[in-house]
Design a protein around this motif. Structure first.
Motif, mmCIF file in Angstrom:
data_model
loop_
_atom_site.group_PDB
_atom_site.id
_atom_site.type_symbol
_atom_site.label_atom_id
_atom_site.label_comp_id
_atom_site.label_asym_id
_atom_site.label_seq_id
_atom_site.Cartn_x
_atom_site.Cartn_y
_atom_site.Cartn_z
ATOM 1 N N ILE A 86 -3.676 -14.682 -4.256
ATOM 2 C CA ILE A 86 -3.716 -14.528 -2.800
ATOM 3 C C ILE A 86 -3.971 -13.057 -2.490
ATOM 4 C CG2 ILE A 86 -2.325 -14.537 -0.698
ATOM 5 C CD1 ILE A 86 -1.043 -17.085 -1.627
ATOM 6 N N PHE A 87 -3.283 -12.205 -3.241
ATOM 7 C CA PHE A 87 -3.447 -10.766 -3.098
ATOM 8 C C PHE A 87 -4.197 -10.236 -4.314
ATOM 9 C CE2 PHE A 87 0.515 -11.960 -0.986
ATOM 10 C CZ PHE A 87 0.234 -11.546 0.299
ATOM 11 N N ASP A 90 -5.887 -3.452 -6.564
ATOM 12 C CA ASP A 90 -6.250 -2.738 -7.784
ATOM 13 C C ASP A 90 -5.018 -2.380 -8.605
ATOM 14 O OD1 ASP A 90 -8.943 -2.838 -7.213
ATOM 15 O OD2 ASP A 90 -8.919 -0.946 -6.102
ATOM 16 N N THR A 91 -3.909 -2.142 -7.927
ATOM 17 C CA THR A 91 -2.667 -1.820 -8.625
ATOM 18 C C THR A 91 -2.050 -3.119 -9.151
ATOM 19 O OG1 THR A 91 -2.334 -0.036 -7.032
ATOM 20 C CG2 THR A 91 -0.451 -0.645 -8.406
ATOM 21 N N GLU A 92 -1.993 -3.227 -10.484
ATOM 22 C CA GLU A 92 -1.524 -4.467 -11.118
ATOM 23 C C GLU A 92 -0.069 -4.786 -10.762
ATOM 24 O OE1 GLU A 92 -2.122 -7.873 -13.404
ATOM 25 O OE2 GLU A 92 -3.563 -6.421 -12.658
ATOM 26 N N GLY A 93 0.796 -3.790 -10.747
ATOM 27 C CA GLY A 93 2.206 -4.014 -10.434
ATOM 28 C C GLY A 93 2.401 -4.557 -9.029
ATOM 29 N N LEU A 94 1.687 -4.017 -8.082
ATOM 30 C CA LEU A 94 1.785 -4.492 -6.702
ATOM 31 C C LEU A 94 1.236 -5.906 -6.570
ATOM 32 C CD1 LEU A 94 2.549 -3.844 -3.799
ATOM 33 C CD2 LEU A 94 0.273 -2.841 -3.496
ATOM 34 N N ARG A 95 0.153 -6.197 -7.292
ATOM 35 C CA ARG A 95 -0.433 -7.537 -7.266
ATOM 36 C C ARG A 95 0.562 -8.569 -7.801
ATOM 37 N NH1 ARG A 95 -2.482 -11.120 -10.381
ATOM 38 N NH2 ARG A 95 -2.350 -9.891 -12.267
#
Length: 121
Positions: A86-87, A90-95
């Motif tokens: 859904i999201f 680029d930042t893997e942790g935030l994704r």
């Protein structure tokens, strides 16, 4: 029993036993609804807990080769399969945080809401 008109003794072990007619009636005190609400509430909490645990393990860079970490990851993937990507940040942790955190919040809101509604019945 000397006379044919005498009643059998009260403590007759061979006679039919007394069955309470109310024994199979449902309880009207709401205990079934309370138990059902508790089960739904608990399942929602466990699902959100697994998703939260996976977010924590991911952000702390836990060893993915570990059996426990792999099990938690598999359960989290299954629970959040409907919300993946859904999201797309680029930042893997935030994704990972958003893609697994959103279903955790939804499970909590739905589970607790349904449980509260059932308790009111």
């Amino acid at each position: 029993m000397n006379s044919p008109h005498e009643h059998p003794p009260v403590n007759d072990n061979y006679g039919p036993y007394h069955v309470d007619p109310d024994i199979h009636r449902r309880s009207r005190d709401g205990s079934g609804a309370i138990r059902t609400a508790l089960v739904i509430h608990t399942i929602a909490d466990i699902a959100a807990g697994v998703l939260g645990l996976w977010i924590l393990l991911y952000l702390l860079e836990a060893n993915r080769g570990n059996v426990f970490v792999g099990c938690v990851h598999g359960l989290a993937e299954w629970l959040a399969g409907w919300s993946q990507d859904i999201f797309t940040m680029d930042t893997e942790g935030l994704r990972v945080f958003l893609n697994f955190g959103l279903p955790a919040v939804i499970y909590l809101l739905l589970g607790h809401g349904i449980a509260a509604r059932i308790r009111r019945l």
